[in-house]
Scaffold this active site. Structure first.
Site, PDB file in Angstrom:
ATOM      1  N   VAL A 271       4.409  76.799  75.771  1.00 23.67           N
ATOM      2  CA  VAL A 271       2.945  77.150  76.539  1.00 23.67           C
ATOM      3  C   VAL A 271       2.111  78.293  75.800  1.00 23.67           C
ATOM      4  O   VAL A 271       2.427  78.974  75.253  1.00 23.67           O
ATOM      5  CB  VAL A 271       3.975  78.333  77.191  1.00 23.67           C
ATOM      6  CG1 VAL A 271       2.606  77.898  78.507  1.00 23.67           C
ATOM      7  CG2 VAL A 271       5.457  77.143  77.639  1.00 23.67           C
ATOM      8  N   SER A 272       1.134  77.472  75.850  1.00 19.15           N
ATOM      9  CA  SER A 272      -0.263  78.319  74.891  1.00 19.15           C
ATOM     10  C   SER A 272      -1.067  78.998  76.382  1.00 19.15           C
ATOM     11  O   SER A 272      -1.422  78.578  77.309  1.00 19.15           O
ATOM     12  CB  SER A 272      -0.753  77.333  74.150  1.00 19.15           C
ATOM     13  OG  SER A 272      -2.499  77.916  73.943  1.00 19.15           O
TER      14      SER A 272
END
Ligand SMILES: *[C@@H]1O[C@H](CO)[C@@H](O)[C@H](O)[C@H]1NC(C)=O
Ligand SMILES: *[C@@H]1O[C@H](CO)[C@@H](O)[C@H](O)[C@H]1NC(C)=O
Ligand SMILES: *[C@@H]1O[C@H](CO)[C@@H](O)[C@H](O)[C@H]1NC(C)=O
Ligand SMILES: *[C@@H]1O[C@H](CO)[C@@H](O)[C@H](O)[C@H]1NC(C)=O
Ligand SMILES: *[C@@H]1O[C@H](CO)[C@@H](O)[C@H](O)[C@H]1NC(C)=O
Ligand SMILES: *[C@@H]1O[C@H](CO)[C@@H](O)[C@H](O)[C@H]1NC(C)=O
Length: 697
Positions: A271-272
């Site tokens: 997850v960015s």
């Protein structure tokens, strides 16, 4: 405390009031060396710290039901290391014997990639920092301990309220091609390819005082990218400062107020926060979907946004988390779900390579397989869109990193057994087969689960991906219910806890061998082993059965090698004293403009100014006195330290971005530091600018 519980139960029966727990909160400074130390997270020998944007804090919560006590700590650090956990517990045991142990204390890292490294006991994790950095370790351990000590002394009767909401636009999946390899029916259960849920606990004393919150939301702390030289608590740290400021008031400096807001890490593996997504920096085109490369190069494919630069992106992702958290907090307590029920915990050390899991083999049917000894794949070295690989391995032993040169002689070809066990991952570094100068990666890891009423906190030793985390939460909720747990049981994942074992992906994601999968330490069945283990912890809680402790992990402080040179001495520029302001601020500024000042400085590692500050901004009061309105911990101040050309000489560049709502008036900036004499004595100094005016246009 027993009495409290009895009262709580009686009241509960009459008025359906929530359980009364004893709750204490505490915050303490853990900011490590602000100069010359490699930042932890991007697996790259650069950058080195050169100042402070925001200070790093440890936030501690003690929760007790009269029978059992647990501690949850969220620290602004990339990950917790086994040596950190062991040392903090050792100090707690020395001071409060019988109250705290490895079993009831969870330490979780927020995963900021902008804190000083060198505090981890396993070799691979300190290669880029040129080995061990005692100052990083001490700042971390001292501060975590202090935050727990403060929470311990603060305990008071309180209720705990649970809330859950969704925050859509603050995270994206950075390995969507990997995620897509999960089974279609499983994916169909979810709208998004990252978790958008935000979970929050609100602690309110029985006399109505808000004490603090713990907030969990899955996102990487990589808004500040791998070019950043400032120590920063990144987006979650900023959310915490905003929340604490909103409750404690702007008069209270960061880290000093009674109300504590922790924004903690969760299953953020894939997850960015860089929500504009990845693109090729040369052509502006999308990167290759499967490999995240541009023209076959990882370095050209970078994820950006949402802001105009990395500080702006940090601000936006931080504000989004804060605003959602605040809307959950502001609700009347009667609209929130109170936690009801006992405090419990389960903990076990596990020798991961020795774990077995049962799998369905296509040919042989049900088959028992063992996990593997630790190894990293090629995809680990490639990095990801939040920071492409520059791990100096790819440059082999000719790189300029002394520590790498030292340990590279220990490298061996991965054995056939290891290669087979990790397949389809191509093994780059068979760290489990390396033991010189000491262990490169953990075999023995901590697994830990806390229960507070109907909430379970699964403290996991690494970065679970979105789907890996979903499987874990689901498995634990069913296991709890099947063993007599309440029907409203829920699980939250506390990432980067206790010891670091890199990533945990699903078996299907593992087949794709992107960065996250290439970094799964114990082979394709690592998640299955964790599911079994955390289900075991869940059963032990709901059946109230004791677990064996398991094998003790090593404590490797005596083996550490440090190659980072210390400060030799400081010397002021010719004709100057330390603390002289050599570039004065412009005498007049408007809101939104930036004030700058430069001082003759000593080395920041002479004294970390823990719980203090390298800079202040002061406002002149009506009676002529000066009042501190900013420290180096504020988001709109920057302390930058720089060596100059003269031997032993350096400068501090201070910046304050004057907020739009700053009252007109007279202001000044001060710098505080320490210099080291040639005879090694360390002396404090300070200096102050001329005053300047903030005014309207
Ligand atoms: C804590 O107490 C136990 C039992 O009283 C004792 O055996 C142990 O040595 C003590 N530990 C410390 C660190 O004082
Ligand atoms: C990328 O590498 C692959 C395999 O090495 C090669 O077949 C392909 O032609 C390369 N693509 C480009 C655009 O260079
Ligand atoms: C980091 O962010 C800055 C803007 O703050 C940008 O100029 C730079 O290209 C980014 N670098 C990487 C590697 O993401
Ligand atoms: C590994 O597992 C076997 C059987 O499950 C057990 O007998 C052995 O003690 C374990 N070894 C370690 C180091 O935990
Ligand atoms: C300061 O910046 C904010 C946001 O960009 C803007 O709304 C405001 O008008 C600016 N104020 C001044 C005095 O320039
Ligand atoms: C600043 O330095 C002066 C002179 O050494 C000292 O008297 C004073 O106490 C210092 N002020 C602070 C706030 O440290």
């Amino acid at each position: 405390m027993k009495l409290l519980i009895v009262i709580a139960i009686v009241i509960h029966a009459c008025f359906a009031d929530p359980t009364i727990y004893d709750v204490g909160v505490g915050i303490a400074d853990i900011t490590g060396p602000a100069a010359d130390i490699n930042t932890m997270g991007y697996a790259s020998p650069s950058p080195l710290t050169s100042g402070i944007h925001t200070r790093l804090y440890s936030r501690a919560f003690v929760i007790d039901d009269g029978n059992n006590r647990v501690v949850f700590v969220s620290a602004d650090v990339c990950m917790i290391d086994q040596a950190v956990k062991t040392e903090v517990v050792k100090r707690l045991e020395a001071k409060y014997n019988g109250t705290y142990s490895a079993k009831n204390v969870v330490l979780s890292g927020t995963h900021t990639h902008s804190g000083p490294g060198g505090y981890l006991q396993y070799v691979l994790l300190i290669i880029t920092s040129k080995g061990w950095v005692q100052q990083s370790f001490d700042a971390l351990v001292d501060g975590i301990f202090l935050s727990i000590d403060r929470a311990h002394k603060d305990t008071q009767p309180a209720n705990i309220y649970y809330a859950k909401d969704t925050l859509i636009d603050a995270n994206i999946n950075r390995s969507p091609s990997s995620y897509l390899n999960n089974p279609a029916p499983e994916r169909a259960k979810y709208t998004y390819n990252t978790d958008k849920d935000m979970v929050q606990l609100k602690f309110v004393s029985t006399d109505g005082q808000p004490l603090g919150v713990i907030n969990w939301y899955a996102v990487h702390l990589t808004s500040m990218n791998k070019t950043n030289q400032y120590i920063s608590s990144d987006n979650k740290g900023y959310a915490g400062l905003l929340f604490e400021g909103a409750v404690n008031g702007a008069e209270i400096m960061p880290g000093k107020g009674p109300f504590v807001a922790a924004f903690a890490s969760s299953n953020l593996g894939d997850v960015s926060p860089n929500t504009m997504g990845a693109r090729c920096i040369d052509t502006g085109l999308p990167c290759d979907f499967v490999s995240s490369t541009c023209n076959n190069r990882s370095q050209l494919c970078i994820a950006f946004g949402p802001g105009k630069d990395m500080v702006d992106s940090t601000r936006i992702i931080g504000e989004k988390q804060f605003q959602k958290a605040w809307s959950m907090y502001e609700k009347d307590n009667s609209e929130l779900e109170p936690l009801e029920g006992p405090v419990q915990f389960a903990h076990q050390y596990v020798d991961m390579p020795n774990c077995s899991v049962e799998i369905q083999d296509a040919v042989n049917g049900p088959t028992t397989v063992k996990l593997c000894t630790p190894a990293l794949g090629y995809a680990f070295a490639a990095g990801c869109v939040d920071g492409a690989g520059a791990f100096d391995f790819t440059q082999g032993t000719t790189s300029g990193n002394d520590f790498w040169n030292l340990v590279s002689t220990a490298l061996v070809e991965p054995s056939e057994e290891v290669q087979k066990c990790h397949a389809p991952k191509p093994v780059l570094l068979s760290t489990g087969e390396l033991s010189w100068p000491y262990a490169w990666h953990p075999n023995i890891v901590e697994t830990q689960l806390l229960r507070i009423g109907q909430l379970m906190i699964a403290a996991v030793p690494g970065e679970f991906t979105t789907m890996a985390g979903r499987r874990l939460r689901e498995a634990l909720n069913s296991e709890a219910i099947n063993n007599g747990g309440p029907s409203n049981i829920k699980t939250v994942i506390a990432g980067l806890s206790n010891v670091y074992t890199h990533y945990v992906t699903t078996f299907e994601e593992y087949q794709m061998q992107r960065y996250e999968a290439g970094s799964v330490l114990y082979g394709p069945h690592t998640l299955s082993a964790h599911l079994n283990q955390y289900k075991k912890l869940t059963r032990s809680i709901f059946k109230d059965e004791d677990l064996e402790s398991g094998p003790t992990p090593p404590f490797l402080l005596d083996s550490q090698i440090s190659l980072v040179p210390g400060v030799v001495f400081d010397r002021p520029a010719f004709g100057h004293e330390f603390g002289d302001c050599i570039v004065q601020p412009y005498p007049f500024v408007r809101p939104n403009e930036t004030v700058t000042a430069t001082f003759v400085a000593g080395h920041p590692r002479n004294n970390l100014m823990t719980e203090m500050t390298f800079m202040t901004v002061e406002a002149k009061q009506e009676d002529g006195s000066w009042k501190v309105i900013r420290t180096d911990a504020h988001f709109d101040t920057f302390f930058f330290w720089e060596r100059t050309s003269g031997v032993g000489q350096s400068e501090a560049h201070l910046r304050w971005i004057v907020p739009a709502d700053t009252p007109e008036g007279e202001y000044r900036i001060s710098h505080f530091g320490h210099y080291k004499n040639i005879d090694a004595t360390i002396v404090s100094y300070n200096g102050t600018t001329q005053s300047f005016k903030v005014g309207a246009v």
